[in-house]
Design an enzyme around this catalytic site. Structure first.
Site, PDB file in Angstrom:
ATOM      1  N   THR A  38       7.440   4.144 -24.408  1.00  0.00           N
ATOM      2  CA  THR A  38       7.813   3.297 -25.534  1.00  0.00           C
ATOM      3  C   THR A  38       9.275   3.539 -25.888  1.00  0.00           C
ATOM      4  O   THR A  38      10.036   4.077 -25.079  1.00  0.00           O
ATOM      5  CB  THR A  38       6.860   3.537 -26.730  1.00  0.00           C
ATOM      6  OG1 THR A  38       7.107   2.555 -27.733  1.00  0.00           O
ATOM      7  CG2 THR A  38       7.056   4.917 -27.351  1.00  0.00           C
ATOM      8  N   ASN A  39       9.709   3.127 -27.073  1.00  0.00           N
ATOM      9  CA  ASN A  39      11.095   3.303 -27.509  1.00  0.00           C
ATOM     10  C   ASN A  39      11.120   3.541 -29.015  1.00  0.00           C
ATOM     11  O   ASN A  39      10.075   3.573 -29.662  1.00  0.00           O
ATOM     12  CB  ASN A  39      11.933   2.080 -27.105  1.00  0.00           C
ATOM     13  CG  ASN A  39      11.362   0.811 -27.697  1.00  0.00           C
ATOM     14  OD1 ASN A  39      11.344   0.620 -28.898  1.00  0.00           O
ATOM     15  ND2 ASN A  39      10.872  -0.069 -26.827  1.00  0.00           N
ATOM     16  N   HIS A  40      12.337   3.670 -29.574  1.00  0.00           N
ATOM     17  CA  HIS A  40      12.491   4.091 -30.974  1.00  0.00           C
ATOM     18  C   HIS A  40      12.415   2.949 -31.989  1.00  0.00           C
ATOM     19  O   HIS A  40      12.708   3.169 -33.156  1.00  0.00           O
ATOM     20  CB  HIS A  40      13.831   4.805 -31.158  1.00  0.00           C
ATOM     21  CG  HIS A  40      13.849   6.179 -30.572  1.00  0.00           C
ATOM     22  ND1 HIS A  40      13.049   7.186 -31.049  1.00  0.00           N
ATOM     23  CD2 HIS A  40      14.563   6.709 -29.551  1.00  0.00           C
ATOM     24  CE1 HIS A  40      13.273   8.287 -30.347  1.00  0.00           C
ATOM     25  NE2 HIS A  40      14.186   8.020 -29.430  1.00  0.00           N
TER      26      HIS A  40
END
Ligand code: CTP
Length: 228
Positions: A38-40
Site C-alpha cells: 500500500t502507500n501513505h
C-alpha cells in the site's frame, strides 16, 4: 436577498442537480492472507472534496480505499480494497457531471497472490509485480461530457509532469502538487496546488486548507461545465 460573494448560501447551490464522483485513499494489494502492499495516502484531500461537493448540493459518490475517515454528510461511500476493485466500481457508472480522482492507486500488484502465508527461507526474496489499470487514463479514453479532473503528486519538475499527465490521460484539468513542499501532500491538512486546464490556463495558489482547495476545485469545475 443580498449575499456576500462566496458566502455559504451562495456556495450551497452551485452543484444542485449535478452528480459528482470522487476516488480517494490508498489501495491495498494482497500478497498472501496476512500481507499487502500500500502507500501513505490518508484520503484527506478526496474526502474534503466529497464533503464540499455534498455541501454545494451535488449528488456525491465517493469510491474509497481503506482510510481512517468517516463518511462526510450527504455522501454515498463505496469501499474498495484493491486497484482492480476501484476500477470496477468506477466503470460501473460514469454518468456524472464531474469526476475527480484523488486516489493513490497502486500502479502495481503482486503477480500472484499466495493462498497460504509466505514462509521465510534463507536468503533474499524477489517479488514479481504486474501492472494495475490506470483508472484515470481509462475513464479519459471513454469519457463524453464529463469534466474529468486528476491529481499529480510530484517530487520534481512538477508542472512539466502534471501537463504530461493532463494530456496523456485526456483530462479537463489537473491539480498539481509538489509533495516535497512543507504543508502539501500526504497526511497534511493543507495543500499547495496549481490548477492546469486543458486550455493551458495555470492557476497557482498559496498554501490553503484542504477544505478550501476542495471548494476551489469544485468552483473551477463548474466554470468548465459552463464553458463546454
Ligand atoms: N490514477 C489512477 N489509477 C492509477 C494511477 C493513478 O486513477 N492506477 C490517478 C490518480 O488518482 C491521480 C492521477 O492518476 O489522479 C495521477 O496519479 P500519479 O500516481 O501521480 O500518476 P501516474 O499516472 O501513476 O504516474 P507516475 O506514477 O509515473 O508518476
Amino acid at each position: 436577498k443580498l449575499l456576500a460573494k462566496g458566502s455559504a448560501s451562495e456556495e450551497a447551490a452551485i452543484l444542485k442537480g449535478k452528480r459528482v464522483l470522487i476516488t480517494a485513499g490508498p489501495t491495498r494489494e494482497p500478497l498472501d492472507p496476512v500481507r499487502y502492499l500500500t502507500n501513505h495516502s490518508t484520503g484527506k484531500m478526496g474526502y474534503a472534496i466529497a464533503a464540499a461537493a455534498a455541501a454545494m448540493g451535488a449528488e456525491t459518490k465517493l469510491i474509497s480505499g481503506p482510510v481512517e475517515l468517516g463518511v462526510p454528510a450527504g455522501v454515498t461511500r463505496i469501499d474498495i480494497g484493491t486497484a482492480q476493485e476501484m476500477f470496477e466500481a468506477v466503470m460501473a457508472d460514469l454518468n456524472f457531471d464531474i469526476i475527480i480522482m484523488t486516489a493513490a492507486v497502486a500502479d502495481y500488484r503482486p503477480k500472484s497472490v499466495q493462498s497460504q502465508k509466505i514462509k521465510k527461507v534463507p536468503g533474499d526474496l524477489a517479488l514479481e509485480l504486474t501492472r494495475n489499470p490506470d483508472i484515470l487514463y481509462e475513464v479519459g479514453q471513454v469519457k463524453d461530457k464529463q469534466i474529468l479532473i486528476g491529481f499529480a503528486a510530484e517530487t520534481e519538475r512538477v508542472l512539466e509532469h502534471a501537463e504530461e499527465k493532463l494530456r496523456k490521460k485526456n483530462l479537463d484539468m489537473i491539480v498539481a502538487n509538489d509533495v516535497t513542499v512543507k504543508g502539501a501532500g500526504f497526511g497534511s491538512d493543507t495543500n499547495v496546488v496549481t490548477f492546469i486546464t486543458a486550455e493551458g490556463e495555470h492557476i497557482a495558489f498559496d498554501q490553503m486548507e484542504k477544505a478550501e482547495v476542495a471548494k476551489a476545485i469544485l468552483k473551477k469545475a463548474v466554470s468548465l461545465i459552463n464553458k463546454a
